[in-house]
Scaffold this motif. Structure first.
Motif, PDB file in Angstrom:
ATOM      1  N   ASN A  70       0.978  -1.149   0.110  1.00 54.35           N
ATOM      2  CA  ASN A  70      -0.054   0.083  -0.014  1.00 54.35           C
ATOM      3  C   ASN A  70       0.868   1.205   0.039  1.00 54.35           C
ATOM      4  N   ALA A  71       1.974   1.049   0.250  1.00 49.02           N
ATOM      5  CA  ALA A  71       3.154   2.291   0.356  1.00 49.02           C
ATOM      6  C   ALA A  71       3.079   3.087  -0.905  1.00 49.02           C
ATOM      7  N   ILE A  72       3.155   2.350  -2.253  1.00 47.90           N
ATOM      8  CA  ILE A  72       3.057   3.338  -3.512  1.00 47.90           C
ATOM      9  C   ILE A  72       1.746   3.966  -3.565  1.00 47.90           C
ATOM     10  N   SER A  73       0.767   3.351  -3.297  1.00 47.20           N
ATOM     11  CA  SER A  73      -0.480   3.679  -3.482  1.00 47.20           C
ATOM     12  C   SER A  73      -0.795   5.269  -2.520  1.00 47.20           C
ATOM     13  N   ARG A  74       0.001   5.083  -1.426  1.00 46.99           N
ATOM     14  CA  ARG A  74      -0.360   6.180  -0.588  1.00 46.99           C
ATOM     15  C   ARG A  74       0.832   7.342  -0.757  1.00 46.99           C
ATOM     16  N   ALA A  75       1.631   6.741  -1.476  1.00 52.55           N
ATOM     17  CA  ALA A  75       2.585   7.886  -2.099  1.00 52.55           C
ATOM     18  C   ALA A  75       2.091   8.890  -3.206  1.00 52.55           C
ATOM     19  N   ILE A  76       1.355   7.954  -4.040  1.00 55.63           N
ATOM     20  CA  ILE A  76       0.771   8.468  -5.234  1.00 55.63           C
ATOM     21  C   ILE A  76      -0.377   9.462  -4.896  1.00 55.63           C
ATOM     22  N   GLN A  77      -1.142   8.915  -4.042  1.00 54.41           N
ATOM     23  CA  GLN A  77      -2.225   9.753  -3.254  1.00 54.41           C
ATOM     24  C   GLN A  77      -1.785  11.211  -2.635  1.00 54.41           C
ATOM     25  N   GLY A  78      -0.730  11.107  -2.161  1.00 60.83           N
ATOM     26  CA  GLY A  78      -0.053  12.301  -1.313  1.00 60.83           C
ATOM     27  C   GLY A  78       0.405  13.455  -2.479  1.00 60.83           C
ATOM     28  N   VAL A  79       1.130  12.708  -3.599  1.00 64.24           N
ATOM     29  CA  VAL A  79       1.412  13.640  -4.620  1.00 64.24           C
ATOM     30  C   VAL A  79       0.526  14.378  -5.353  1.00 64.24           C
ATOM     31  N   ALA A  80      -0.413  13.629  -5.542  1.00 68.24           N
ATOM     32  CA  ALA A  80      -2.007  14.025  -6.295  1.00 68.24           C
ATOM     33  C   ALA A  80      -2.571  15.204  -5.643  1.00 68.24           C
ATOM     34  N   THR A  81      -2.737  14.938  -4.199  1.00 70.98           N
ATOM     35  CA  THR A  81      -3.171  15.767  -3.265  1.00 70.98           C
ATOM     36  C   THR A  81      -2.345  16.981  -3.263  1.00 70.98           C
ATOM     37  N   GLY A  82      -1.205  17.017  -2.999  1.00 72.93           N
ATOM     38  CA  GLY A  82      -0.341  18.065  -2.720  1.00 72.93           C
ATOM     39  C   GLY A  82      -0.175  18.822  -3.910  1.00 72.93           C
ATOM     40  N   ILE A  83      -0.039  18.330  -5.211  1.00 70.77           N
ATOM     41  CA  ILE A  83      -0.046  18.892  -6.635  1.00 70.77           C
ATOM     42  C   ILE A  83      -1.243  19.918  -6.882  1.00 70.77           C
ATOM     43  N   GLY A  84      -2.308  19.506  -6.263  1.00 73.13           N
ATOM     44  CA  GLY A  84      -3.539  20.240  -6.394  1.00 73.13           C
ATOM     45  C   GLY A  84      -3.446  21.648  -5.570  1.00 73.13           C
ATOM     46  N   PHE A  85      -2.518  21.693  -4.608  1.00 71.03           N
ATOM     47  CA  PHE A  85      -2.629  22.962  -3.987  1.00 71.03           C
ATOM     48  C   PHE A  85      -1.581  23.874  -4.983  1.00 71.03           C
ATOM     49  N   LEU A  86      -0.578  23.252  -5.655  1.00 69.69           N
ATOM     50  CA  LEU A  86       0.507  24.020  -6.203  1.00 69.69           C
ATOM     51  C   LEU A  86      -0.624  24.377  -7.630  1.00 69.69           C
ATOM     52  N   GLY A  87      -1.196  23.421  -7.967  1.00 67.59           N
ATOM     53  CA  GLY A  87      -2.305  23.917  -9.174  1.00 67.59           C
ATOM     54  C   GLY A  87      -3.253  25.149  -8.881  1.00 67.59           C
ATOM     55  N   ALA A  88      -3.543  25.136  -7.493  1.00 70.05           N
ATOM     56  CA  ALA A  88      -4.622  26.001  -7.205  1.00 70.05           C
ATOM     57  C   ALA A  88      -4.112  27.473  -7.074  1.00 70.05           C
ATOM     58  N   GLY A  89      -2.638  27.564  -6.771  1.00 72.40           N
ATOM     59  CA  GLY A  89      -2.040  28.585  -6.703  1.00 72.40           C
ATOM     60  C   GLY A  89      -1.878  29.233  -8.206  1.00 72.40           C
ATOM     61  N   GLU A  90      -1.762  28.530  -9.037  1.00 69.48           N
ATOM     62  CA  GLU A  90      -1.634  28.881 -10.345  1.00 69.48           C
ATOM     63  C   GLU A  90      -2.999  29.586 -10.966  1.00 69.48           C
ATOM     64  N   ILE A  91      -4.069  29.308 -10.418  1.00 71.37           N
ATOM     65  CA  ILE A  91      -5.421  29.802 -11.002  1.00 71.37           C
ATOM     66  C   ILE A  91      -5.592  31.205 -10.347  1.00 71.37           C
ATOM     67  N   ILE A  92      -5.910  31.981 -11.169  1.00 68.11           N
ATOM     68  CA  ILE A  92      -6.259  33.438 -10.823  1.00 68.11           C
ATOM     69  C   ILE A  92      -7.577  33.920 -11.311  1.00 68.11           C
ATOM     70  N   GLN A  93      -8.303  34.518 -10.267  1.00 65.07           N
ATOM     71  CA  GLN A  93      -9.443  35.158 -10.668  1.00 65.07           C
ATOM     72  C   GLN A  93      -9.331  36.599 -10.927  1.00 65.07           C
ATOM     73  N   ARG A  94      -9.719  36.968 -12.107  1.00 67.51           N
ATOM     74  CA  ARG A  94      -9.567  38.522 -12.368  1.00 67.51           C
ATOM     75  C   ARG A  94     -11.098  39.156 -12.809  1.00 67.51           C
TER      76      ARG A  94
END
Length: 160
Positions: A70-94
């Motif tokens: 299950n370790a690889i599954s947890r790592a993939i889930q963690g990266v997918a969640t963390g990357i969501g925060f980085l992507g959210a920072g890229e979105i700008i509402q004008r």
């Protein structure tokens, strides 16, 4: 479970590990180059680092204890969640002062960061063929879909 066991790496197999990390950086770089030449904030270095970082996080369980499936599954889930925060920072509402309609920018860049992370994880798992096909498809979407959008009628009416 047999598929997971084929992904595990020997920690002393530095050539294989190095090639996976280099490919992750290259895949991210190709997508980042596309974004860079279009003048986007998240360009070459950002996409290379996202892909490489994702690969590194997935390599941790691949090099670790093979009995923990299950370790690889947890790592993939963690990266997918963390990357969501980085992507959210890229979105700008004008919003313009003359209009009450907000304009959202950066959705495609956020999506490209998300895809780049997935491609990095694929390369870490040794699934380089899927990673290369995914890279080509991503480039086709980033370049070709923009051209296709010109032919799709768009309604900018305000929703009620």
């Amino acid at each position: 479970m047999a598929v997971v066991n084929t992904l595990w790496l020997n920690p002393s197999d530095w050539l294989n590990i190095t090639l996976r990390l280099i490919l992750a950086a290259v895949v991210g770089g190709v997508i980042g180059w596309n974004r860079q030449i279009k003048g986007k904030a998240a360009g070459l270095r950002t996409h290379m680092l996202v892909s490489l970082g994702s690969a590194l996080f997935v390599l941790i369980p691949l090099l670790g204890n093979p009995s923990d499936g299950n370790a690889i599954s947890r790592a993939i889930q963690g990266v997918a969640t963390g990357i969501g925060f980085l992507g959210a920072g890229e979105i700008i509402q004008r919003s313009s002062k003359s209009s009450n309609n907000p304009k959202v920018k950066g959705l495609t860049s956020a999506a490209s960061i998300w895809v780049t992370a997935a491609l990095g994880m694929l390369t870490a798992c040794g699934l380089w063929q899927v990673s290369l096909v995914g890279t080509v498809l991503t480039l086709l979407i980033l370049s070709g879909a923009k051209w296709l959008e010109r032919f799709i009628p768009s309604s900018q009416d305000e929703e009620e």
